[in-house]
Write a protein that holds these residues in place. Sequence first.
Motif, PDB file in Angstrom:
ATOM      1  N   ILE A 140     -38.992 -50.842  24.990  1.00  0.00           N
ATOM      2  CA  ILE A 140     -39.143 -49.411  25.282  1.00  0.00           C
ATOM      3  C   ILE A 140     -38.606 -49.094  26.675  1.00  0.00           C
ATOM      4  O   ILE A 140     -37.862 -48.120  26.857  1.00  0.00           O
ATOM      5  N   THR A 143     -34.738 -49.288  26.710  1.00  0.00           N
ATOM      6  CA  THR A 143     -34.026 -48.281  25.924  1.00  0.00           C
ATOM      7  C   THR A 143     -34.327 -46.847  26.365  1.00  0.00           C
ATOM      8  O   THR A 143     -33.452 -45.985  26.294  1.00  0.00           O
ATOM      9  N   LYS A 144     -35.555 -46.606  26.833  1.00  0.00           N
ATOM     10  CA  LYS A 144     -35.945 -45.253  27.247  1.00  0.00           C
ATOM     11  C   LYS A 144     -35.932 -45.066  28.761  1.00  0.00           C
ATOM     12  O   LYS A 144     -36.121 -43.963  29.260  1.00  0.00           O
ATOM     13  N   LEU A 150     -43.717 -40.232  27.089  1.00  0.00           N
ATOM     14  CA  LEU A 150     -43.086 -40.424  25.786  1.00  0.00           C
ATOM     15  C   LEU A 150     -44.000 -39.981  24.651  1.00  0.00           C
ATOM     16  O   LEU A 150     -45.225 -40.048  24.769  1.00  0.00           O
ATOM     17  N   ASP A 218     -40.032 -39.919  20.509  1.00  0.00           N
ATOM     18  CA  ASP A 218     -39.120 -40.653  21.387  1.00  0.00           C
ATOM     19  C   ASP A 218     -39.049 -42.117  20.962  1.00  0.00           C
ATOM     20  O   ASP A 218     -38.029 -42.783  21.145  1.00  0.00           O
ATOM     21  N   VAL A 219     -40.160 -42.618  20.429  1.00  0.00           N
ATOM     22  CA  VAL A 219     -40.254 -44.002  19.949  1.00  0.00           C
ATOM     23  C   VAL A 219     -40.921 -43.974  18.583  1.00  0.00           C
ATOM     24  O   VAL A 219     -41.947 -43.298  18.410  1.00  0.00           O
ATOM     25  N   ASP A 256     -31.672 -39.980  20.695  1.00  0.00           N
ATOM     26  CA  ASP A 256     -31.996 -41.167  21.498  1.00  0.00           C
ATOM     27  C   ASP A 256     -33.318 -41.802  21.085  1.00  0.00           C
ATOM     28  O   ASP A 256     -33.937 -42.534  21.861  1.00  0.00           O
ATOM     29  N   ALA A 258     -35.844 -44.413  19.754  1.00  0.00           N
ATOM     30  CA  ALA A 258     -35.852 -45.879  19.704  1.00  0.00           C
ATOM     31  C   ALA A 258     -36.719 -46.311  18.524  1.00  0.00           C
ATOM     32  O   ALA A 258     -37.903 -45.981  18.470  1.00  0.00           O
ATOM     33  N   ARG A 278     -29.846 -46.280  17.076  1.00  0.00           N
ATOM     34  CA  ARG A 278     -31.247 -46.096  17.447  1.00  0.00           C
ATOM     35  C   ARG A 278     -32.122 -47.269  17.000  1.00  0.00           C
ATOM     36  O   ARG A 278     -33.270 -47.393  17.437  1.00  0.00           O
TER      37      ARG A 278
END
Length: 303
Positions: A140, A143-144, A150, A218-219, A256, A258, A278
Motif C-alpha cells: 500500500i 503504490t499509494k 485512504l 483507493d485500495v 489508481d 490498488a 492496478r
Amino acid sequence: MRSVVSILDLSTSEINELMNVADDIERNPEFYRSKCKHKILATIFYEPSTRTRLSFESAMLSLGGSVISTPDSKISSAAKGESISDTVRVISNYADIIVMRHPKEGAPVVAAMKATVPLINAGDGGHFHPTQTLADILTIRRTKKTLSGLTIGLCGDLMFGRTVHSLIEAMLRYPDNKYIMISPNELKLPEYMREALDKAGVSWRETESLETAMPELDVLYMTRVQKERFFNEEDYVRLKDVYILDRDKLKTAKSDLAILHPLPRVNEISVAVDDDPRAQYFYQTLCGKQMRMALIMLLLGII
C-alpha cells in the motif's frame, strides 16, 4: 529475545522502520547477502502453505542464512502426539529463529512462551497473520505513497480472514483512513474486530455490494472464501463465488486503485484482471519477502 505473534507485537515506529529497511533491500540487495550468515531458520507448518513458507525460506537464504524444515505434520512427531510446547523447546536447540503456522487459534502464543529463540507466527487459524500484514502495508505504501487518508475496501471472507483482521489492526495506527467492509451476512467481520474499529473512532460501514463501494475505493483487498474454515460443505458452496472481481466491475473504479489479495486465489479475481496495472497481488509477494527479511534481522538483533 522477543517473538511476533500479532501485528500488535510491533510498534508503529518498528513497522515504519521495517518498511524503510525493505525499501533499502529493494535498492541494495547485495548489502544484505550475508547479514544472517551462520544463522538457522526453522519452519514448522501444521497447515498447508506454499507462498508463506517459501517466502520465509527465500528471505533467510537471501540473507545468507540456512533453513531447516519439518515435514508435513501428518508424518512429523505431531502425529505421535508430541505437544507444541515440546516441539518448540526441542527446535529452539536447533535453530536461531522459528516460523510456525498452526490451524488452532492461539497456538503460536503457547509456542512463543516455550521457545527460547524468537518465534514468528505465520498464521493461526482465523486469527492473525502478521507477516502477511507487513507485506500488505508495504504494498500500500509503495503504490499509494501514503498509509493515511485512504478509503480501503475489504471484500469476501471477513469472518475467518486472518489477513483482514491483521490488516485492520495495522492500518488503525495511521490516521484518516475509512473502511468499507464488503461481505455476505454470514461472513461479516467478527465482534472483536468491530469493537476495535469503534474504539478507534474511525469511519467504517458494511455493505454486501462490491459494485456500490467500488467508485470510492483507493485500495481493494480481496480475499477467498476459505473452504478449510467451514464446518458445512453446503455453506461453502453457496458462498464461495459470491464476489468475483472482473474487468467489468473495474469500470467504475479509480484509475489508481490498488488491488491486493493475500493469495492463494481460487476464482475471486478473474485472470483477465492480472494484466491491469492496478493489480498488485503478485508484486505483493515480493514485498512480503522483503518485509520478512527485515523482520528476521530485527528479531535476531541485526538491525
